[in-house]
Motif scaffolding. Structure first.
Motif, mmCIF file in Angstrom:
data_model
loop_
_atom_site.group_PDB
_atom_site.id
_atom_site.type_symbol
_atom_site.label_atom_id
_atom_site.label_comp_id
_atom_site.label_asym_id
_atom_site.label_seq_id
_atom_site.Cartn_x
_atom_site.Cartn_y
_atom_site.Cartn_z
ATOM 1 N N ALA A 60 -23.803 -49.747 -14.983
ATOM 2 C CA ALA A 60 -24.704 -48.851 -14.266
ATOM 3 C C ALA A 60 -24.818 -47.511 -14.958
ATOM 4 N N ALA A 61 -23.740 -46.982 -15.462
ATOM 5 C CA ALA A 61 -23.783 -45.682 -16.112
ATOM 6 C C ALA A 61 -22.900 -45.728 -17.331
ATOM 7 N N PRO A 62 -23.441 -46.132 -18.491
ATOM 8 C CA PRO A 62 -22.610 -46.259 -19.686
ATOM 9 C C PRO A 62 -21.886 -44.960 -19.961
ATOM 10 N N GLY A 63 -20.602 -45.045 -20.083
ATOM 11 C CA GLY A 63 -19.812 -43.866 -20.349
ATOM 12 C C GLY A 63 -19.499 -43.055 -19.114
ATOM 13 N N GLY A 64 -20.007 -43.469 -17.925
ATOM 14 C CA GLY A 64 -19.769 -42.710 -16.715
ATOM 15 C C GLY A 64 -18.398 -43.010 -16.128
ATOM 16 N N THR A 65 -17.894 -42.084 -15.313
ATOM 17 C CA THR A 65 -16.599 -42.258 -14.668
ATOM 18 C C THR A 65 -16.709 -41.847 -13.209
ATOM 19 N N TYR A 66 -15.714 -42.214 -12.426
ATOM 20 C CA TYR A 66 -15.653 -41.853 -11.013
ATOM 21 C C TYR A 66 -14.213 -41.501 -10.663
ATOM 22 N N VAL A 67 -14.038 -40.403 -9.949
ATOM 23 C CA VAL A 67 -12.707 -39.946 -9.542
ATOM 24 C C VAL A 67 -12.420 -40.463 -8.139
ATOM 25 N N VAL A 68 -11.319 -41.188 -7.991
ATOM 26 C CA VAL A 68 -10.954 -41.787 -6.707
ATOM 27 C C VAL A 68 -10.571 -40.693 -5.716
ATOM 28 N N LYS A 69 -11.120 -40.798 -4.507
ATOM 29 C CA LYS A 69 -10.837 -39.814 -3.455
ATOM 30 C C LYS A 69 -10.106 -40.505 -2.306
ATOM 31 N N PRO A 70 -9.442 -39.742 -1.437
ATOM 32 C CA PRO A 70 -8.738 -40.364 -0.316
ATOM 33 C C PRO A 70 -9.667 -41.231 0.512
ATOM 34 N N ALA A 222 -3.932 -21.579 -12.718
ATOM 35 C CA ALA A 222 -4.384 -22.710 -13.522
ATOM 36 C C ALA A 222 -3.746 -22.633 -14.899
ATOM 37 N N ALA A 223 -3.251 -23.764 -15.382
ATOM 38 C CA ALA A 223 -2.579 -23.797 -16.680
ATOM 39 C C ALA A 223 -3.563 -23.806 -17.839
ATOM 40 N N ALA A 224 -4.827 -24.106 -17.578
ATOM 41 C CA ALA A 224 -5.850 -24.126 -18.625
ATOM 42 C C ALA A 224 -7.217 -24.097 -17.959
ATOM 43 N N ASP A 225 -8.251 -23.828 -18.761
ATOM 44 C CA ASP A 225 -9.610 -23.853 -18.234
ATOM 45 C C ASP A 225 -9.960 -25.261 -17.776
ATOM 46 N N GLY A 226 -10.712 -25.359 -16.704
ATOM 47 C CA GLY A 226 -11.108 -26.684 -16.236
ATOM 48 C C GLY A 226 -11.907 -26.612 -14.955
ATOM 49 N N LYS A 227 -12.014 -27.760 -14.293
ATOM 50 C CA LYS A 227 -12.786 -27.875 -13.056
ATOM 51 C C LYS A 227 -11.937 -28.573 -12.004
ATOM 52 N N VAL A 228 -11.906 -28.015 -10.801
ATOM 53 C CA VAL A 228 -11.102 -28.578 -9.719
ATOM 54 C C VAL A 228 -11.733 -29.903 -9.291
ATOM 55 N N MET A 229 -10.962 -30.986 -9.412
ATOM 56 C CA MET A 229 -11.478 -32.288 -9.014
ATOM 57 C C MET A 229 -10.890 -32.748 -7.677
ATOM 58 N N TYR A 230 -9.859 -32.051 -7.176
ATOM 59 C CA TYR A 230 -9.314 -32.376 -5.856
ATOM 60 C C TYR A 230 -8.572 -31.167 -5.320
ATOM 61 N N ILE A 242 -3.545 -29.692 -5.657
ATOM 62 C CA ILE A 242 -4.738 -29.355 -6.437
ATOM 63 C C ILE A 242 -4.668 -30.135 -7.740
ATOM 64 N N ILE A 243 -5.787 -30.735 -8.122
ATOM 65 C CA ILE A 243 -5.889 -31.445 -9.399
ATOM 66 C C ILE A 243 -7.038 -30.830 -10.175
ATOM 67 N N VAL A 244 -6.762 -30.460 -11.433
ATOM 68 C CA VAL A 244 -7.774 -29.826 -12.280
ATOM 69 C C VAL A 244 -8.028 -30.716 -13.485
ATOM 70 N N ASN A 245 -9.295 -30.942 -13.776
ATOM 71 C CA ASN A 245 -9.696 -31.747 -14.931
ATOM 72 C C ASN A 245 -9.999 -30.826 -16.100
ATOM 73 N N HIS A 246 -9.468 -31.155 -17.283
ATOM 74 C CA HIS A 246 -9.659 -30.346 -18.487
ATOM 75 C C HIS A 246 -10.340 -31.174 -19.569
ATOM 76 N N LYS A 263 -11.617 -24.790 -4.119
ATOM 77 C CA LYS A 263 -12.188 -25.995 -3.533
ATOM 78 C C LYS A 263 -12.624 -26.957 -4.625
ATOM 79 N N THR A 264 -12.777 -28.204 -4.241
ATOM 80 C CA THR A 264 -13.219 -29.223 -5.177
ATOM 81 C C THR A 264 -14.567 -28.838 -5.775
ATOM 82 N N GLY A 265 -14.661 -28.946 -7.097
ATOM 83 C CA GLY A 265 -15.902 -28.627 -7.802
ATOM 84 C C GLY A 265 -15.923 -27.248 -8.415
ATOM 85 N N GLU A 266 -14.969 -26.373 -8.069
ATOM 86 C CA GLU A 266 -14.950 -25.024 -8.633
ATOM 87 C C GLU A 266 -14.450 -25.045 -10.073
ATOM 88 N N ALA A 267 -15.052 -24.205 -10.900
ATOM 89 C CA ALA A 267 -14.570 -24.016 -12.276
ATOM 90 C C ALA A 267 -13.504 -22.928 -12.265
#
Length: 307
Positions: A60-70, A222-230, A242-246, A263-267
């Motif tokens: 459906a989305a070549p190269g796409g990913t999805y982050v599992v949520k509760p 935050a230990a590094a630049d990134g985006k809050v994913m949870y 809190i989980i941050v994606n880098h 919040k989720t989605g914040e840089a």
């Protein structure tokens, strides 16, 4: 003339007996009923079997990913993204469809590159903090080696430098951390310490990270630049998490917080205050900190700068 017309009228409109009238009326009603039934289309409400919906081409989305949520299930994720459960399990090497972790990044196609699992496995970290936290004693190899300063040959009379040896002790506000070999990919990201307290538990395969002690309400950054994913408390055993994606497939996790400030989605930028040290789902105030590379837990001490 009237006498001549009466017989004609009698023959043109013969009187109908009551029995024939009943038969005629019932026949008309029966014909109307049959016509109405035949003209009504057999339009039943369509029944869609969601469990057997055909996957839309699997990629459906070549190269796409999805982050599992509760609350997510593999079936829901596959259905929402138009892929089959079989392909989803194959692309992500999932043997048990019921084993999903919050923060896990799933490939939505065979060409997806990142498969990082951000969340700790249900309660794996809960056993970590409770397991005999032993304060880490710094080995006698401080990074700012004052011992090497005693080797200068020409200044033999500079014995007062023995007094200056006391200065490094004043320059160590935080407990020294054990020196670890630097990871080969550590320089892919500019890292910083998430908290200033002492390390009360080091990295193990069970703990999957390090535990940093501190006072309630002390800042967590935050230990590094990134985006809050949870940002929430849906993972049992990790409290307020809190989980941050880098970049480059790195993910960091910050658990047991007292207050969540993002919040989720914040840089976020390195050093941004994202939470406060707490004691949620643990025995004493601490920050449980993890670094994961492509879903694999790694020792944070091999990535964080020396302090």
């Amino acid at each position: 003339m009237l006498n001549g017309q009466l017989p004609l009228t009698t023959f043109a409109i013969p009187r109908m007996s009551s029995s024939r009238r009943v038969l005629l009326v019932s026949g008309v009603l029966g014909l109307a009923l049959i016509t109405g039934c035949s003209s009504t289309p057999n339009s039943r409400a369509p029944v869609v079997d969601l469990s057997k919906q055909p996957p839309t081409s699997g990629t459906a989305a070549p190269g796409g990913t999805y982050v599992v949520k509760p609350g997510d299930t593999l079936f829901q994720i596959a259905r929402n993204h138009g892929v089959s459960i079989q392909n989803l399990r194959q692309w992500n090497n999932i043997s048990d469809a019921n084993q999903l972790n919050v923060g896990q990044v799933l490939r939505l196609g065979p060409g997806a590159s990142t498969g990082a699992v951000a969340g700790s496995t249900s309660g794996a970290s809960t056993s970590g903090p409770a397991a005999t936290p032993s304060p880490v004693v710094s080995p006698t190899t401080p990074s700012t080696g004052s011992a090497t300063d005693t080797t200068p040959p020409a200044g033999g009379t500079t014995a007062p430098t023995g007094n200056t040896a006391t200065t490094p002790t004043a320059t160590i506000p935080a407990p020294a951390t054990p020196s670890k070999p630097r990871a080969a990919d550590a320089n892919l990201i500019s890292w910083g310490w998430p908290a200033n307290g002492p390390i009360i538990q080091t990295f193990t395969t069970a703990n999957k990270g390090i535990d940093i002690g501190g006072a309630l309400g002390a800042p967590v950054v935050a230990a590094a630049d990134g985006k809050v994913m949870y940002s929430g408390n849906g993972v049992r055993g990790l409290g307020n998490l809190i989980i941050v994606n880098h970049d480059n497939g790195f993910i960091t996790a910050y658990a047991h917080n007292q207050t969540l400030l993002v919040k989720t989605g914040e840089a976020v930028k390195r050093g941004t205050k994202i939470a406060e040290i707490g004691q949620s789902d643990t025995t004493s105030p601490r920050l449980h900190f993890e670094i994961r590379r492509q879903g694999t837990p790694v020792d944070p001490l091999q990535y964080l700068p020396a302090r």
